[in-house]
Each structure stands twice: as structure tokens, then as C-alpha cells.
Design a protein around this motif. Structure first.
Motif: not given
Length: 762
Positions: A146-161
Motif C-alpha cells: 500500500p504505497v505510492i512511489h514518486l521517483q525524480a531524476s535530472g541531468r542536473n541538480p534541481f529543487d523538489l517540493q
């Protein structure tokens, strides 16, 4: 608790990780049937963001659902839903909305964009932004946890909120058309009030929230429906029910009770959202349960969870398929075969995303409702409310038999068995006899919708004339359970589920009506579905009993008792004949022996073709069924109408093919996703519209009765097809029909090949 660190093999750049994951996905796909027998061809791809939630894609794990979209010059958003998030007044609420903000913004106007629903893996992947600043977002709802996965990746660093958004911040009274979201509690003096959610204090850089039912409509319903004495016997299904989630993300920090923010840019982030519904003594107890659940989920390493998730979806797509294509000599511009194949795959996917939860699939939107932008209603709104209408709900489940999706049928069966004790007590109180009666508009815990019962109604019948005596859904439920048993031969299911329902329902039909002078049961008062409100001896009741009783009598000795068989034989012997008429030498079926007060648009006489297969291909009275179909009063397809299915069972190839093509090509104009049908008679996405087309398509290919398997009974020679379907006795039938000829057929087990009759192939 933070997510456990990934194994050393995964402490790499996200580019490398995605390469590994993609390779694994490719391997999983190649392990399934290759070439034309993969769901990958039906992936949905968008090359631009969406304006609002009407441009969302569905995703789910059978219990938890998401509507996912990205907005131009904006953010990634998704609604979270769950099959059992019932509020204090029986509204199936969303859990909340998540907003994901990325800086620099990859969704800037004109920037490259790609959003893809990847069916083989059960995930959505978004890639956006200029190449030098592109960001990839992966969303998947773990098929086994019972879990939702959000995975984020970028070529360069970025901020996530990551921001939690709740629109339920104050008590809110629903009035006017918006009250249709709680139709069951309307038409009386009851105040429909949606109470606010609770945002819990951020702790350990985790956010948590919930909706908790501090009150309940349970006692009001029981008292109104003259069931007061049963209140202490049954647990209140609403009071204390608490549902919500816990958001955690290593590397993010709590900026407020609703926002997690990266303290500095990075190239990768993992966000987990754990969700739970439970009836608990307090919010504190609920939160403790959720934290323990999260810890247990997190104990499985991410790579292992992903592998088992993909394996589940691979097995799902491998157990059944239908791929339609045009003949080689047909026009290449004819897109209907692809639209049919895609519609079939996407409707089956939507059912899988919502079909393994605590409650059955909701016909009126499932768990994928979105905002009604034209009227300003939020995503909690659905027309026709929270009740389960049997006539509508059943249609999502019939196609699961031929597809072999037996696991998805369990919540539907479970709802009726769990309600059986209350329905038995209700019958005894109302009618002073044994058995159980399931009404048409049932709440998830058993009783009819109060608005149909009637406020201040003394009973025992409902005031809603459309369903006042419409009780035959229990017979169709038995028919579906018998088909399930024939395919699985699951003796424990037969004993604990099928027989418990069958004995109660058939006992009701044996005891409720009086016998006439001829010794036959006279079904009066009664009605024929919702169409003829005054009917004597309605065909759906008689056909339902004549279809199910012989099959119950034939159950193996260890299952049914002598007393049960005696009941069924007596009831069968006492049944009147199926209503029929001969006019100028032509014989056809009637909706009832006597019928009056036309009030709706079904064709009840054709229930003897489907769902009760008494007339059709391979049966002695096929001309009667054909004549009845030609004389049907209402001729149309779309929504819950059954013309396509009945045409397939009667071998009317052109009619069935035309209706199937129409259904799968007719989606909701305001929705972007190609399989969000509706609203038709109900709501968006309409689960009847696509399900009817699925059932018809399956039975154009294969029809089963007893040990007989009819192959290609209503299949047009202008369509090629590759298919794998499930037949009774643990049998699968797999084949290729190309340019008017069956070129490959595999029947497993091989001994069942002798039971196959090829009807239309040259």
C-alpha cells in the motif's frame, strides 16, 4: 522513518538506475508473449501537458488510485483515491491531492514534454524540460504493497517540493445538484455535510493527514428502514473510519505541515506515500498503525519491490489478451481494429487498478473521478452517489471470467457474502420467512439507499417504483458465481461463497410468493427489471431461476446437500414457463406474462439471452432468440445497454461488431484519456460502457456452455485477431485468426481440444 538505503548496486546515478530498470522491464516484456501479444502497443503517450484534472491519466494497484497530470507553466499533480474511503455520509472521498513543484520548472511553455502510461509495468513516466535541464518523473503504485512511489531524476541538480493539498478544510453542506454525490441520503430532511480533514503536525520530516468519521449515518439509516432492533447486532461501518496518508522523502525537509522541500538541489529524489483506511479508536491509534505499515513496506528494498511489481503486471497481461487488426486486403486507414484493441486493454487496465480493494468497483467513475469543471464541483463528486446498483456494477465483473482475472472478482463476491447476515435478518423482519433478498441499490454494507427506501416509509417495500420489486440481481450473482466455479473448480469458494448466497436467495424465491391453483409460483407483485413496473411472472426472474437451479442441482455431492437439492428441485418444478408468445407462426419472448406501466428503456425479454443463456447459439430455440432481438423495443448501444452482448450470443456478427466498435470509439469529450467513457447514463469514467464492449468482444470470439466451447461464433471475417481467453475447467484457448482462417489454435489442457467447435472459420 526514512526509506532504507538502496543496496550498493543501486547507489549509482539515476541515469544508470533507469537504464537498469528499463532493461529489467524489457526483459519482463520479452518473457511475456512477444510481438503482437504485448500490451506495450497500447501505451498512452502525450506530448504536451494538460489544462486540468480532466487531462489526467489513471494509475493504481487495485485499491489505491491516482489521477496524474502536469500543467503547462505549472506542476505535476495527482489525486489519491482508495476503494474504501467512505465518509460519515457514505460518500467515497478522495484522500487528497499532491502537488510536485520542480525548480527550474521543466513544464515551462514550449519545453519538450512526454507523459507515458506504460501498461506492461503499471507506471507513468514523464520527461520534460530542455535536454540540458530535463527531469524524469516515475510514478507507480506498488502492486503488492500500500504505497505510492514518486521517483525524480535530472541531468542536473534541481529543487523538489512536495505539497499536500486538501479542499476539505471546513464543514461543508452539499445542496442542489452537488448533493447527488450523496444521492442515497437525499430526498429527506437529512443534512449532507462533508466534514474537514485533519492535517497532522509534521514529524521526522514526514507529513501525515487523514479524514476521520466522528459521526455516522448508520443509525439514521437503520432506524428509517425499520431495522432499529438490529443496530446493536451489527458494527457501524462508518464511525471511526479513518483514511489518509503519510508522505516521506529522504533528503527533503518539512517546511510546514503540508510541504516537504529539498534544502538544496540534487539530481535524484524518492518520495513514498503510504496510505491506510482503518476503523480505530482515535487518530493517534490510526497514525500508529500507518507508521507500522510504512515500516513494514519499507523493509522491502526498492529494487525488489519494483521487480515484484513488474512481475505482477507481466503475469496480468500474460494471462489473457485480445489483439484485433484489419485484414491485409483491408484499407490501412481503418483505425477501428486498433481502437477496439486499445479500448479493451485500457478498460481491463482500469479494472485492475481498482479491482482488488476492500470494496467493489464503482460503476459511476470507479476511483478515478475528477473535478466537474463546468459546475465547479470538486473531485469527490460523482452522479448517483455511493450506492452499488447491481445492474450497473455487474457489468464490470462479467468480462473478468473470460479474461481469467479471477482475483479482481473477489471484492464483488465478498461484499455480498459480508452483507448476507444483515440481509437475512432484514428478510425475516420484513416478510416473516427465510432467505435473503438483495435490492438493486445497495449500500456497501447491505441495506438499500435511504432515498429509494423512502424517508418515513414504514415498509416493507421501497417507495422508488423503479426498483420497488427489482430483486433479481441475486439470481444473476449466482449465475456469475457458477461461471466462476466452472472455470476455477474452487471447492472452498463453492462451499463458503457460492452456496451461502445460492441457498439464501433461492430460499427467498421459494418462500416469498404463493403458489397458484396449478401449483406454480405466481410472481405477483413483481416487476420486469426497471422497465415494466407492474408485471406478473417476469421473464428475468423465471429465466434466472431456470438458468441457475439446474446448475446448482448438478453441483458435486460433497458440495451440495440432499436438503439443498430438494429445495432447488421443488422450486424448479414449481416455476412457470418462460413468458413466450406466438404471432402469425413466429415465436418470441415477452418481458412478463402480464406487464404494464412502461417506465424505462431496458429489454427485459432478452435477459433470457444474456445474462441467462437459455436462448442463443448452440441451443435448440435460437430462432426464438433472434426474433426477440429483432422485435426489441429499445435498439441502441452505449453505457449499460446490452445489445452488443446479446447480439454476440445470438451470432449476429455485424450488429455485435458495429456496437463494439462504436463503444470503444466513443469516449467522454471533456476527458483526454482515451478510455474515460461517459457520462452516458451514469458518470465519468463510466465503467459500464467499456465493460459491455469487452463482454461482447470476448463472446464474439468464444462462448462456453458446460463442456462445449464455440469458437469464433460471431467474428467478422474483416478482422484478424490474436487472443487468449479462459474457459471452464481450468482451460485456456489461444489462437490466431488471419484473413478469414484460423491459423493457430492452442487449447490447454490439450484434452479439451475435442470440446471446441469452430463456428465461423473457413
Amino acid at each position: 522513518m526514512p526509506t532504507p538505503a538502496l543496496p550498493n548496486a543501486f547507489r549509482l546515478t539515476w541515469a544508470t538506475i533507469f537504464t537498469i530498470l528499463a532493461a529489467f522491464s524489457a526483459q519482463a516484456i520479452s518473457a511475456a508473449p512477444s510481438g503482437p501479444l504485448t500490451a506495450q502497443r497500447y501505451n498512452v503517450v502525450w506530448d504536451s501537458p494538460s489544462t486540468n484534472s480532466s487531462g489526467s491519466m489513471p494509475l493504481g494497484n487495485g485499491d489505491i488510485g491516482l489521477n496524474v497530470w502536469a500543467e503547462p507553466d505549472g506542476d505535476l499533480l495527482f489525486y489519491i483515491s482508495k476503494t474504501d474511503a467512505w465518509n460519515e455520509d457514505d460518500i467515497l472521498l478522495k484522500l487528497g491531492r499532491i502537488r510536485v513543484k520542480i525548480t527550474p520548472n521543466p513544464f515551462a511553455k514550449g519545453a519538450p514534454f512526454r507523459q507515458e502510461l506504460r501498461l506492461p509495468e503499471g507506471q507513468i513516466v514523464l520527461t520534460a524540460g530542455p535536454e540540458s535541464q530535463s527531469v524524469t518523473l516515475r510514478l507507480w503504485v506498488d502492486a503488492l504493497r500500500p504505497v505510492i512511489h514518486l521517483q525524480a531524476s535530472g541531468r542536473n541538480p534541481f529543487d523538489l517540493q512536495v505539497q499536500l493539498e486538501s479542499w476539505r478544510t471546513q464543514p461543508r453542506r452539499l445542496t442542489g445538484k452537488e448533493a447527488d454525490a450523496c444521492r442515497e441520503m437525499t430526498e429527506g430532511s437529512y443534512d449532507i455535510i462533508v466534514d474537514p480533514d485533519t492535517i497532522l503536525p509534521a514529524a521526522d520530516n514526514r507529513l501525515a493527514w487523514c479524514h476521520r468519521n466522528q459521526r455516522s449515518c448508520y443509525q439514521t439509516i437503520m432506524k428509517e428502514e425499520q431495522l432499529t432492533e438490529l443496530i446493536p447486532k451489527y458494527a457501524d461501518p462508518y464511525l471511526g473510519r479513518t483514511f489518509g496518508g503519510l508522505i516521506e522523502a529522504p533528503g527533503l525537509q518539512a517546511k510546514s505541515d503540508t510541504i516537504l522541500q529539498s534544502p538544496s538541489p540534487a539530481k535524484q529524489f524518492d518520495v513514498n506515500i503510504h496510505v491506510l483506511t482503518a476503523q480505530t479508536d482515535s487518530t493517534t491509534v490510526w497514525l500508529d498503525c500507518l507508521r507500522k505499515q510504512a515500516a513494514q513496506t519499507n523493509a522491502t528494498p526498492l529494487d525488489e519491490a519494483w521487480r515484484s511489481h513488474v512481475q505482477w503486471w507481466t503475469q496480468f497481461w500474460d494471462r489473457s489478451w485480445i489483439h484485433v487488426s484489419p485484414r491485409v486486403d483491408q484499407s490501412a486507414s481503418d483505425e477501428s481494429p486498433f481502437v477496439i484493441s486499445r479500448g479493451y486493454a485500457l478498460q481491463r487496465f482500469i479494472a485492475a487498478c481498482a479491482g482488488r480493494g476492500a470494496q467493489p468497483i464503482k460503476f459511476n467513475g470507479s476511483i478515478f473521478t475528477v473535478d466537474d469543471h463546468s459546475r465547479g464541483f470538486n473531485a469527490d463528486f460523482r452522479a448517483w452517489g455511493g450506492g452499488y446498483w447491481f445492474q450497473n456494477t455487474r457489468l464490470a465483473y462479467w468480462p473478468m471470467l473470460a479474461a481469467g482475472d479471477f482475483d479482481l472478482m473477489q471484492p464483488w463476491f465478498r461484499m455480498y457474502t459480508s452483507c448476507l447476515p444483515l440481509m437475512t435478518d432484514r428478510t425475516r423482519l420484513y416478510y416473516k420467512h427465510d432467505g435473503a433478498c438483495f435490492v438493486e441499490t445497495m449500500l456497501f454494507w447491505g441495506p438499500p439507499a435511504p432515498c429509494d427506501w423512502g424517508w418515513r416509509n414504514r415498509g416493507p417495500e421501497m417507495v422508488n417504483n423503479y426498483i420497488k420489486y427489482y430483486w433479481s440481481g441475486g439470481l444473476e450473482l449466482i449465475a456469475a458465481m457458477l461461471d466462476y466455479y466452472d472455470r476455477t473448480e474452487d471447492a472452498s469458494f463453492a462451499r463458503d461463497t457460492l452456496l451461502s448466497i445460492a441457498v439464501a436467495v433461492t430460499t427467498f424465491y421459494d418462500q416469498h410468493w404463493k403458489r397458484g391453483p396449478d401449483g406454480k409460483i405466481r410472481f405477483d407483485p413483481a416487476q420486469s427489471i426497471e422497465t415494466w413496473h407492474s408485471a406478473v411472472d417476469p421473464l428475468p426472474i423465471i429465466a434466472g431461476l431456470r438458468f441457475t437451479l439446474p446448475r446448482l442441482i448438478a453441483l458435486p455431492d460433497p458440495l451440495a446437500t440432499d436438503a439443498q437439492r430438494a429445495l432447488w428441485k421443488r422450486t424448479l418444478a414449481d416455476l412457470p414457463d418462460v413468458p413466450i408468445q406466438t404471432d402469425a407462426g413466429t415465436t418470441f419472448l415477452l418481458p412478463a406474462v402480464k406487464f404494464d406501466r412502461l417506465s424505462n428503456s431496458e429489454n427485459p425479454e432478452l435477459y433470457a439471452v444474456f445474462p441467462y443463456r437459455l436462448f442463443g447459439l448452440g441451443k435448440p430455440d435460437l430462432p426464438v432468440g433472434l426474433e426477440t432481438f429483432q422485435r426489441r423495443r429499445v435498439k441502441r448501444t452505449g453505457g449499460w445497454t446490452q445489445d452488443a452482448i446479446q447480439a454476440a450470443y445470438l451470432g449476429l456478427t455485424d450488429r455485435a461488431a458495429s456496437d463494439v466498435a462504436h463503444n470503444f470509439a466513443t469516449k467522454h469529450d471533456g476527458s483526454r484519456f482515451p478510455a474515460f467513457w461517459g457520462p452516458n447514463f451514469d458518470w465519468i469514467p463510466d465503467q459500464d460502457h467499456g465493460s459491455v464492449a469487452m463482454i461482447a468482444l470476448q463472446h464474439m470470439l468464444m462462448q462456453c456452455e458446460g463442456r462445449k466451447i464455440l469458437l469464433l461464433p460471431a467474428w467478422p471475417k474483416s478482422w484478424n485477431v490474436e487472443f487468449k481467453l479462459h474457459a471452464p475447467f481450468h482451460t485456456t484457448v489461444e489462437g490466431r485468426y488471419v484473413d478469414g482462417k484460423l491459423q493457430q489454435l492452442t487449447v490447454t489442457p490439450a484434452a479439451r481440444r475435442d470440446d471446441v467447435t469452430i463456428v465461423s472459420a473457413d
